[in-house]
Design a protein around this motif. Structure first.
Motif, PDB file in Angstrom:
ATOM      1  N   PHE A  93       0.831  -1.209   0.000  1.00  0.00           N
ATOM      2  CA  PHE A  93       0.000   0.000   0.000  1.00  0.00           C
ATOM      3  C   PHE A  93       0.869   1.264   0.000  1.00  0.00           C
ATOM      4  O   PHE A  93       0.575   2.238  -0.699  1.00  0.00           O
ATOM      5  N   ARG A  94       1.945   1.238   0.777  1.00  0.00           N
ATOM      6  CA  ARG A  94       2.842   2.393   0.803  1.00  0.00           C
ATOM      7  C   ARG A  94       3.501   2.618  -0.557  1.00  0.00           C
ATOM      8  O   ARG A  94       3.670   3.762  -0.996  1.00  0.00           O
ATOM      9  N   GLU A  95       3.865   1.530  -1.214  1.00  0.00           N
ATOM     10  CA  GLU A  95       4.449   1.674  -2.552  1.00  0.00           C
ATOM     11  C   GLU A  95       3.444   2.288  -3.527  1.00  0.00           C
ATOM     12  O   GLU A  95       3.799   3.136  -4.360  1.00  0.00           O
ATOM     13  N   GLN A  96       2.175   1.863  -3.407  1.00  0.00           N
ATOM     14  CA  GLN A  96       1.147   2.462  -4.265  1.00  0.00           C
ATOM     15  C   GLN A  96       0.987   3.957  -3.979  1.00  0.00           C
ATOM     16  O   GLN A  96       0.851   4.771  -4.903  1.00  0.00           O
ATOM     17  N   GLU A  99       3.940   5.753  -5.464  1.00  0.00           N
ATOM     18  CA  GLU A  99       3.787   5.881  -6.916  1.00  0.00           C
ATOM     19  C   GLU A  99       2.755   6.948  -7.275  1.00  0.00           C
ATOM     20  O   GLU A  99       2.941   7.720  -8.225  1.00  0.00           O
ATOM     21  N   LYS A 100       1.673   6.987  -6.493  1.00  0.00           N
ATOM     22  CA  LYS A 100       0.653   8.004  -6.752  1.00  0.00           C
ATOM     23  C   LYS A 100       1.218   9.408  -6.546  1.00  0.00           C
ATOM     24  O   LYS A 100       0.995  10.318  -7.361  1.00  0.00           O
ATOM     25  N   LEU A 101       1.975   9.598  -5.460  1.00  0.00           N
ATOM     26  CA  LEU A 101       2.590  10.907  -5.216  1.00  0.00           C
ATOM     27  C   LEU A 101       3.602  11.255  -6.303  1.00  0.00           C
ATOM     28  O   LEU A 101       3.695  12.414  -6.737  1.00  0.00           O
ATOM     29  N   GLN A 102       4.350  10.251  -6.745  1.00  0.00           N
ATOM     30  CA  GLN A 102       5.320  10.509  -7.814  1.00  0.00           C
ATOM     31  C   GLN A 102       4.622  10.909  -9.109  1.00  0.00           C
ATOM     32  O   GLN A 102       5.095  11.796  -9.831  1.00  0.00           O
ATOM     33  N   LYS A 103       3.489  10.275  -9.403  1.00  0.00           N
ATOM     34  CA  LYS A 103       2.741  10.651 -10.604  1.00  0.00           C
ATOM     35  C   LYS A 103       2.221  12.085 -10.494  1.00  0.00           C
ATOM     36  O   LYS A 103       2.277  12.858 -11.464  1.00  0.00           O
TER      37      LYS A 103
END
Length: 261
Positions: A93-96, A99-103
C-alpha cells in the motif's frame, strides 16, 4: 474559562470549529480519538482519501482483535505469519501511495516545464519581433538615404547637362528678378538658406508696447483729450423751417408714426 459556540456566524469571521473538552473512561478507546490527528483544513471536512484512511484503520483494529494469543507455539507461529502478511500488505500500500505521489509530482513538473516553455516561446517571439522591427527600420533608413543620394546625383546631372560645353554664364539679375520662381524669391534650403530660422526678424519689437515701463511712459506722453473721454449730447433736429412751416421729412415721420399706432 468557558468555551462558547454560536449558531449564527459570518463566513468571513468563522474560526476553527469548536472542540469541547472530553474525558476518556478507563479501559475504553473511542474510535473518534483515532481521528485526533485530523484538523480543520487538514483532513476536515473529510474527503475520499480520509474515508479510505478511516476504513483502513477500522480494518487494522479488527485484524488486531482477530490475532491469536501467544499461549502456544502454534498460535505464536500463526500470529507471526499473519503479522508478516499484514506487513507485506502495508508495504504494498505504501508503494502504491508513493507511486501516486510521484505521478502527481510528475504532472506538476510537466505543467511547470510546459509553462516555462510557453514563457520562453513568448520571450523568443518578442525578441524576434524586436529584431525584425529594427531591421525594417534600418532598411527604411537605408532606402531613404539611397533615394536622397539618387535625387542629389540627378540634380547634379541635370545641372551638368545644362552646361555641357563648360561655358561660364554670367548672372542675369534682370532675369532673376522677373522670374518669381528663381533663387532670389524662393531660395532652396539645400543651398544653405532657411527662411524660417529668422522669422522673428520681421516681428515688431517696440519698447513702448512690450514693456510695462514703456506703456506708462506712452500714457504719460498722450494729451489729456485722448485719455479723458468727453461725450456731447446730439442736438435735436429742427422740424421747422425758417418761414415757420413744418418740413416735409417731419410730416412723413409723423404720418408713419400714426400708421404704426
Amino acid at each position: 474559562t468557558l468555551g462558547t459556540q454560536t449558531d449564527y456566524r459570518d463566513g468571513e469571521a468563522q474560526t476553527d470549529p469548536y472542540s469541547p473538552e472530553y474525558i476518556v473512561r478507563s479501559g475504553s478507546v473511542p474510535e473518534l480519538l483515532t481521528l485526533a490527528t485530523l484538523t480543520w483544513g487538514r483532513g476536515l471536512p473529510a474527503g475520499l482519501e480520509e474515508m479510505a484512511m478511516i476504513d483502513r484503520a477500522r480494518e487494522k483494529r479488527a485484524w488486531e482483535a482477530s490475532l491469536p494469543p501467544m499461549d502456544s507455539p502454534s498460535n505464536t507461529a500463526k500470529r507471526l505469519k499473519m503479522m508478516e502478511e499484514m506487513e507485506r500488505k502495508e508495504w504494498a500500500f505504501r508503494e502504491q501511495e508513493i507511486e501516486k505521489l510521484q505521478k502527481i509530482r510528475l504532472e506538476v513538473l510537466k505543467k511547470m516545464l510546459r509553462r516555462r516553455e510557453e514563457n520562453q516561446d513568448k520571450v523568443d517571439a518578442k525578441r524576434l519581433c524586436d529584431y525584425w522591427q529594427n531591421r525594417q527600420r534600418a532598411r527604411e533608413e537605408k532606402i531613404k538615404k539611397i533615394r536622397h543620394d539618387c535625387a542629389l546625383m540627378l540634380r547634379k546631372l541635370i545641372a551638368n547637362r545644362k552646361n555641357m560645353m563648360g561655358k561660364l554664364d554670367r548672372r542675369d539679375i534682370i532675369k532673376e528678378y522677373t522670374d518669381f520662381s528663381s533663387q532670389t524669391y524662393a531660395p532652396l534650403s539645400r543651398i544653405g538658406f532657411f527662411p524660417d530660422n529668422n522669422s522673428d526678424y520681421y516681428a515688431v519689437k517696440n519698447f513702448y508696447l512690450n514693456t510695462f515701463a514703456g506703456l506708462c511712459e506712452l500714457e504719460a506722453s498722450l494729451p489729456s483729450s485722448v485719455i479723458q473721454l468727453k461725450i456731447k449730447a446730439p442736438k435735436p433736429k429742427s422740424i421747422m423751417t425758417k418761414t415757420g412751416f413744418i418740413k416735409r421729412s417731419a410730416r412723413l415721420e409723423a404720418d408713419l408714426a400714426q400708421v404704426h399706432q
